[in-house]
Write a protein that holds these residues in place. Structure first.
Motif, PDB file in Angstrom:
ATOM      1  N   ARG A  59     -10.862  24.817 -67.329  1.00  0.00           N
ATOM      2  CA  ARG A  59     -11.805  24.896 -66.204  1.00  0.00           C
ATOM      3  C   ARG A  59     -13.209  25.204 -66.722  1.00  0.00           C
ATOM      4  N   TRP A  60     -13.283  25.987 -67.771  1.00  0.00           N
ATOM      5  CA  TRP A  60     -14.574  26.290 -68.376  1.00  0.00           C
ATOM      6  C   TRP A  60     -15.204  25.016 -68.905  1.00  0.00           C
ATOM      7  N   PRO A 116     -20.277  20.232 -57.199  1.00  0.00           N
ATOM      8  CA  PRO A 116     -19.594  20.439 -58.483  1.00  0.00           C
ATOM      9  C   PRO A 116     -18.102  20.704 -58.329  1.00  0.00           C
ATOM     10  N   LEU A 117     -17.626  20.815 -57.091  1.00  0.00           N
ATOM     11  CA  LEU A 117     -16.188  21.017 -56.901  1.00  0.00           C
ATOM     12  C   LEU A 117     -15.389  19.883 -57.538  1.00  0.00           C
ATOM     13  N   ALA A 118     -15.978  18.724 -57.604  1.00  0.00           N
ATOM     14  CA  ALA A 118     -15.271  17.581 -58.182  1.00  0.00           C
ATOM     15  C   ALA A 118     -14.885  17.823 -59.641  1.00  0.00           C
ATOM     16  N   LEU A 119     -15.607  18.711 -60.313  1.00  0.00           N
ATOM     17  CA  LEU A 119     -15.318  18.972 -61.723  1.00  0.00           C
ATOM     18  C   LEU A 119     -14.056  19.794 -61.914  1.00  0.00           C
ATOM     19  N   HIS A 120     -13.519  20.337 -60.832  1.00  0.00           N
ATOM     20  CA  HIS A 120     -12.300  21.134 -60.950  1.00  0.00           C
ATOM     21  C   HIS A 120     -11.050  20.273 -60.961  1.00  0.00           C
ATOM     22  N   GLY A 178     -21.035  25.687 -67.031  1.00  0.00           N
ATOM     23  CA  GLY A 178     -22.439  25.344 -66.982  1.00  0.00           C
ATOM     24  C   GLY A 178     -22.793  24.283 -68.015  1.00  0.00           C
ATOM     25  N   PRO A 179     -24.067  23.976 -68.135  1.00  0.00           N
ATOM     26  CA  PRO A 179     -24.490  22.980 -69.132  1.00  0.00           C
ATOM     27  C   PRO A 179     -24.073  23.392 -70.534  1.00  0.00           C
ATOM     28  N   THR A 189     -20.194  28.465 -61.103  1.00  0.00           N
ATOM     29  CA  THR A 189     -20.125  27.970 -62.473  1.00  0.00           C
ATOM     30  C   THR A 189     -19.180  28.860 -63.258  1.00  0.00           C
ATOM     31  N   LEU A 190     -18.258  28.254 -63.949  1.00  0.00           N
ATOM     32  CA  LEU A 190     -17.214  29.034 -64.600  1.00  0.00           C
ATOM     33  C   LEU A 190     -17.537  29.329 -66.050  1.00  0.00           C
TER      34      LEU A 190
END
Lengths: 695, 209, 409
Positions: free
Chosen positions: C316-317, B57-61, C322-323, C266-267
């Motif tokens: 970032r959130w 999930p680092l790619a989502l940053h 999360g989903p 997860t932010l």
């Protein structure tokens, strides 16, 4: 009673018993059949007036069979005495009083003839035969009457009563009401014939409103009446086609092929209309799982055999599966690829396992080659597919000799030749520019500028030389730093390479610059060529010979490019970071951008809003023409099936309720449809001071 | 104003890391683009690039990801899932074929994977706002790699894209910008025309569209 | 009258009815004699019409009293400033109550309230067209209460100013995806902007300004006139440091609180770090605290409202949360803007009253006074004639029995 000797009387009694038993059985059978037939006729007659649902007809058929069996059983039980000799004797004596119980006495006495002699003269042996024939006469007549009744009734009604099945509403004959126009769209049946690859039975649906079918299925609408004037407008997405009905006996039929998109079929017979939704049944592509090899790997040598195994499943049926192996060879900017197919097999089942063996020897692999292995399966969907499923890919790499035996290899820093290439390119540009200006320059100025370029060329040559000698393990080039001194040319190319090979303990005999090069030779040979070319170019520039210098400079550039390519080896690992001095670069560019407009985004609910607007307009029109409301809702339902399934479901319920005249249920369904589109209701379990702010 | 406003979040140029091929075949490109962004804009930009493994999930940053390579692109389930989520949440994926070969395995495999994750690629019109959001172009700039004898030896007139509404979700190039921009930013001073300006447009578009 | 002359006056019991019997009892009570005590037991809220009837009986001279366990609950409704025309319902209830929202055609939703109640945002389209005035909440035991129908609000576009970056991009995206029209003025280079700006900054063209950083200084003093005239202003991150908005802000941006989670976590909203609001002005209100600091503060300036929000990396959130985080991010920003956006009513008409009481106990208490603990009794009334009749029959029976038993031995 003891058995007496077999006499003529006894034999005759036994024969009579046979005839009586025959009569009893036949009568029971015929009465059962007549009862069953009469019941079916009664059901068919009732169906003429009141349509009986298929469930009720099936239940009545079961009741009919039960009644018939009961009649048969009752009659058999009641007349069971026909199987017993004494009862048969009594039956005969009852009808021939003159026997005076002689037959019974004969049986009881065991055949003493003196008691029967008076009775033997009576004509009784044929009585049982006559009696047996007599008793079946009436049941036969009843059966014939029932059969006549069934023949008189319409064949469709009889068929509906005798063999109820889905889709038989169209064969029902209803008594027509005077003054009411015949609606050829009611009753309506629909036949679904799935495509051959699905291997499914055909099915029929009565009074369809929304049906699901595989894409490619043959859909046949069937109704009663003349086909003239009956047509269907088929709308799928933006496309709309008109299909005319054809006559088939006393029925009309419209045939379509189910598509992969939701379709609305609007039927019309000129006076009446109805809509049927065709919802595509999704044919998912196969799911494929690669069982072996289990993970990526690095192989030391390209020898041996690798077992491949994969599992494939499909929701309907697989058609074919195989392994695909892509072999990549090369490095830098030049790669070659070839594809191998292994283990291909034809399948005709929902799941299968495929295996194969990959021979590394036969694949003619070389160090550095990379294999990408995956399994591929296709299903039999020939209409909208075929659906293709692929597994994960496993990557196998053949290690290069001398390389660390590890998957994680940290690469060296980018070679300094990058700068060399650009610098050499810059020098070429400067020389070309100087050559273009030469006509306007005097000799002194030309020499001065050419000498300046030569100085840069020498500096660059020393840099390349340092690179080469540092890699060979030797001292830096040792060249004097002043361009006025004559540099010793140094060893020949071959001697330098020999020294390099000895330094790395490699065999000197493998000098092959085109392939199979050792890393040392592959990297440094081009650099040495560049070094020598720069030497020659520098000499020409010193003398102001620009035309003579340029070919050597371009050769040097080409050699440096080859050297860069040779060093661009694919390595799994982290590329080195180059830190940019952002502050120094900030707004240092000479060019400037310009302002621009941006395209606003659409709301996420825009499609939903459009559907809500359509629903509102449909409901508004329903006030004027409520008869078309159900069909309008079904048309809207088709459009919403893909994106708003909850909304589509509510519309389907509303249309169904409207067709059945259930107003309250229709209202509830329509409210549910509106709320499905309205968006979520947000609940916060506290009251915020500033409404809406915070979380 | 010559100094960027004190924005808390810097733009980080991220290279997508995937398992099946040579994802790092253009190691100097990130620094070059970072330099160009700093050179022409006041966007707060991090001085080094980052690597974003698609399998995590680092790619989502990193809402802008750059992906290139020569070898076949075969995403794992995790990579496919993360990439799908990345695009659905508003990220922009810039893919460049380092082989610049429409018959090559990178192009075929990458387009197959992208179609599976995001949908089919279509030609991007040359009057799209991408080409005028900062510098003005009449279409995708030609590179010196396209006719170098390798690859398909074609000058591609269009880039390709998967759209999310009116917004580019995936931007695909067969023009080998990876080779064109893969050099140390210090060498820019030797060029009369900066060939990385289109990269600035891609970054500005990603940050404002 | 004979009885009244001979017998002393006896106590008389009030007419009584429970809440379920009230509707049938009211017409009878209307026919009762003036001054008759009337007692109603209210465990469920009466309708507005029933309460009005009781008030009328009281004014007619009857003694109307009430008792019962009518709980202290209330509901309000106001239009939200958002493009979807949602309505914000606030339910004040005991903690943990189960509430069901209904309108004329059925149940809309059910919920469990928190410490002081709950807030519910209902899209306008979720309500039935002819059921708007029957929107009500039923809380435990069938108590029904309603809300007045608010007129819809008109909304104008928003203006977002900031430097080009992920926060600006995704804030604009969240607002546009929520249905807002947005002028996005994003600075890319000095003098170079992406996006457009309205012709003028006033409440006739813009509903609110969202400032993501000190770029808001480019608006000059126009922002102050805008806010004082009724416009809304959101100052995110360190935007309050800009000179032209510092006097409007509820406080001063403090030292940024860095992220405390690993990058791979997860932010959520605050796990990317935030800027606390320090030096809170006396007329500012704290909207949200986070630990020892203030994350969101609000302040009214003139006719407008200013919200200072410490979260400056909400993107970032959205991207790495999360989903469902994208939808949550969108809803969060929509809520922030709705809290301060200028949204005048579409019409001048006042809200129409619901048939149900919005605050049952309060309204009943106001109309009928405090509840009584025991049923009411009163002196000087005639005895019930039926009792008298019964007594006469009994006496006759005794007399007849005595005649019959006379002479018996």
């Amino acid at each position: 009673m003891s058995r007496g000797p077999r006499t003529e009387i006894t034999t005759a009694l036994q024969r009579s018993r046979g005839w009586l038993a025959f009569g009893v059985v036949v009568r029971a059978v015929i009465w059962a059949a007549a009862t069953g037939a009469l019941f079916v006729a009664l059901v068919a007659l009732t169906d003429l007036f009141i349509p009986i649902p298929i469930g009720a007809r099936r239940a009545l058929l079961a009741v009919d069979a039960f009644i018939a069996a009961g009649v048969f059983g009752f009659l058999m039980w009641r007349d069971r005495g026909a199987a017993e000799l004494p009862r048969v004797a009594l039956w005969i004596e009852e009808r021939v009083p003159a026997l005076r119980f002689a037959l019974v006495t004969e049986l009881e006495s065991g055949g003493a003839a003196r008691f029967v002699a008076p009775g033997a003269a009576q004509p009784w042996p044929g009585m049982a035969r006559r009696g047996a024939l007599r008793v079946v006469a009436f049941p036969v007549a009843a059966l014939i009457a029932a059969a006549v009744g069934l023949m008189v009734l319409p064949a469709g009604s009889v068929a509906r009563a005798a063999s109820p099945r889905s889709g038989d509403s169209v064969i029902r004959t209803a008594l027509a009401r005077v003054g009411v126009s015949v609606n050829r769209l009611d009753p309506l049946a629909l036949e679904i014939t799935p495509p051959a690859y699905a291997r499914r039975e055909s099915s029929r649906v009565d009074d369809p409103a929304a049906v699901r079918a595989l894409p490619g299925s043959r859909i046949t609408f069937v109704g009663r009446g003349a086909a003239s004037g009956v047509r269907a407008r088929v709308t799928a997405g933006d496309r709309s086609t008109l299909v005319q009905a054809r006559q088939a006996g006393d029925q009309w039929r419209i045939e379509l092929t189910a598509s992969a998109t939701p379709t609305a079929v609007a039927l019309s017979d000129g006076l009446h209309a109805r809509v049927v939704d065709l919802e595509p049944e999704r044919d998912a592509p196969p799911a494929v799982s690669l069982r072996a090899p289990v993970r990526d790997s690095v192989l030391a040598l390209p020898r041996g055999t690798i077992a491949l195994s994969a599992q494939a499943t499909d929701d309907i049926a697989l058609a074919e599966a195989h392994f695909e192996v892509i072999v990549s060879a090369g490095e830098g900017e030049t790669f070659t690829f070839r594809t191998l197919t292994l283990g291909a097999r034809t399948i005709n089942a929902p799941s299968a396992t495929i295996v194969a063996a990959l021979s590394l020897d036969a694949a003619k692999l070389h160090p550095g080659d990379v294999l990408h292995i995956r399994a591929i399966a296709t299903d039999g969907n020939v209409f909208s597919g075929p659906g293709v499923g692929t597994s994960d890919t496993r990557v196998l790499r053949i290690a290069r000799p001398g390389e660390a035996d590890s998957v994680a290899i940290t690469p060296a820093a980018p070679p300094d030749t990058n700068q060399s290439a650009l610098s050499e390119r810059m020098l070429i540009q400067l020389t070309v520019a100087l050559k273009a200006r030469r006509a306007g320059l005097d000799r002194r100025t030309l020499l001065t500028e050419s000498h300046s370029v030569a100085t840069d060329q020498a500096r660059l040559r020393r840099t390349v030389g340092d690179l080469v000698f540092a890699r060979l393990g030797g001292e830096p080039s040792g060249e004097e730093r002043t361009p006025d001194q004559t540099d010793a040319r140094g060893d020949t190319l071959r001697d330098l390479l020999a020294r390099a090979d000895r330094a790395t303990n490699q065999s000197i005999q493998t000098l092959d610059f085109d392939g199979g090069e050792t890393p040392v030779v592959a990297v440094n040979a081009p650099l040495l060529e560049a070094y020598n070319a720069m030497w020659d170019a520098g000499g020409a520039l010193e003398q102001g010979d620009l035309e003579g210098a340029l070919p050597h400079m371009r050769a040097a550039l080409a050699a440096i490019e080859r050297s860069r390519a040779a060093e661009r080896v694919y390595l799994r690992g982290r590329a080195p970071d180059v830190v940019v001095d952002v502050a120094r670069a900030r707004l240092a560019g000479t060019e400037h951008g310009s302002s621009s407009v941006r395209t606003p985004r659409l709301p996420v609910d825009s499609a939903r809003d459009a559907l809500a607007s359509r629903l509102s307009s449909i409901l508004a029109r329903a006030v004027v023409s409520p008869a078309t409301l159900a069909d309008s809702l079904l048309l809207l339902r088709v459009e919403a099936l893909s994106d708003q399934p909850e909304f589509a479901s509510a519309l389907g319920d509303a249309a169904d309720a409207l067709r059945k005249g259930q107003g309250e249920r229709a209202t509830t369904a329509l409210v549910r449809a509106r709320r499905a589109l309205a968006g979520p209701i947000i609940v916060r379990r506290s009251i915020a001071g500033w409404s809406g702010a915070g979380q | 104003m010559t100094r960027a406003p004190a924005a808390m979040s810097e733009f980080v140029f991220a290279t997508a890391q995937y398992g099946s091929g040579d994802w790092d075949s253009a190691p100097l490109l990130p620094a070059n683009i970072i330099d160009s962004v700093a050179r022409y804009t006041s966007i707060a930009v991090a001085p080094t690039g980052a690597t974003a493994p698609l399998a995590t999930p680092l790619a989502l940053h990193f809402p802008l990801l750059y992906l290139t390579g020569h070898l076949p692109v075969r995403f794992s389930d995790n990579e496919r899932r993360n990439l799908s989520e990345f695009l659905r949440r508003g990220g922009l994926l810039f893919v460049d074929d380092h082989n610049h070969d429409v018959d090559g395995v990178f192009h075929k495999s990458a387009t197959e994977e992208l179609t599976r994750v995001a949908g089919p690629l279509h030609d991007l019109p040359n009057d799209h706002p991408l080409y005028r959001c900062f510098f003005k172009f009449d279409g995708p700039p030609t590179t010196s790699q396209e006719l170098n004898g390798w690859g398909d030896n074609l000058v591609h007139k269009h880039l390709q894209a998967v759209m999310a509404g009116d917004r580019i979700s995936v931007l695909y190039s067969s023009k080998d910008y990876s080779s064109e921009w893969d050099y140390h930013p210090e060498s820019k001073r030797f060029q009369s025309v900066d060939n990385t300006r289109f990269g600035v447009n891609i970054v500005v578009y990603a940050l404002t569209a | 009258m004979f009885g009244a002359a001979i017998l002393p006056a006896a106590p008389v019991t009030a007419r009584r009815a429970s809440d379920t019997e009230l509707q049938a009892a009211l017409p009878r009570w209307t026919m009762a004699q003036r001054g008759d005590p009337l007692a109603v037991t209210l465990d469920r809220a009466p309708s507005r019409a029933q309460l009005a009837w009781l008030v009328a009986l009281r004014q007619a001279g009857h003694q109307v009293h009430w008792s019962g366990t009518l709980p202290s609950i209330a509901i309000t409704a106001e239009p939200m400033a958002n493009p979807r025309g949602s309505e914000l319902l606030a339910l004040a209830t005991p903690s943990g109550s189960t509430a069901m929202l209904r309108d004329a055609v059925g149940t809309i939703d059910s919920l469990t309230t928190g410490a002081n109640g709950a807030q519910v945002i209902v899209p306008r389209d979720a309500l039935a067209e002819n059921g708007r005035d029957s929107l009500r909440a039923i809380i435990g035991g069938g108590n029904a209460m309603g809300a007045s129908e608010p007129p819809p609000a008109t909304v104008r576009p928003l203006l977002v100013v900031g430097a080009a970056g992920w926060e600006a991009k995704f804030t604009v995206a969240a607002l546009e995806e929520s249905g807002w029209r947005v002028y996005a003025r994003l600075m890319v280079a000095p003098g170079v902007f992406v996006g457009g700006a309205p012709a003028s900054l006033d409440t006739g063209t813009v509903a609110a300004v969202i400032a993501l950083d000190t770029t808001v200084a480019s608006l000059g003093s126009a922002i102050s006139h805008f806010v004082r005239g009724g416009g809304g202003l959101v100052l995110a991150g360190n935007a309050a440091n800009a000179g032209n908005v510092a006097e409007l802000a509820p406080g001063r941006p403090g030292t940024r609180v860095p992220a405390v989670t690993l990058v791979s976590d997860t932010l959520g909203l605050a796990s990317a770090g935030w800027v606390p609001v320090d030096a809170l002005k006396p007329d500012a209100e704290i909207v949200q605290r986070r630990g020892p600091g203030i994350a969101i503060a609000a302040r009214r300036v003139g006719a407008g409202r200013v919200l200072q929000v410490g979260y400056d990396e909400t993107w970032r959130w959205r991207m790495a949360g999360g989903p469902g985080s994208a939808a949550q991010h969108r809803a969060w920003w929509a809520g922030i803007v709705s809290a301060i956006a200028y949204a005048p009513s579409a019409s001048d008409s006042a809200p129409t009253a619901s048939q149900f009481l919005a605050a049952p106990r309060a309204e009943v208490t106001q109309a009928l006074g405090e509840p009584r603990a025991s049923p009411l009794t009163m002196r000087g009334r005639w005895p019930d004639p039926r009792w008298l009749l019964a007594a006469i029959f009994l006496l006759l029976l005794v007399e007849w029995s005595s005649r019959r038993t006379r002479g018996l031995r």
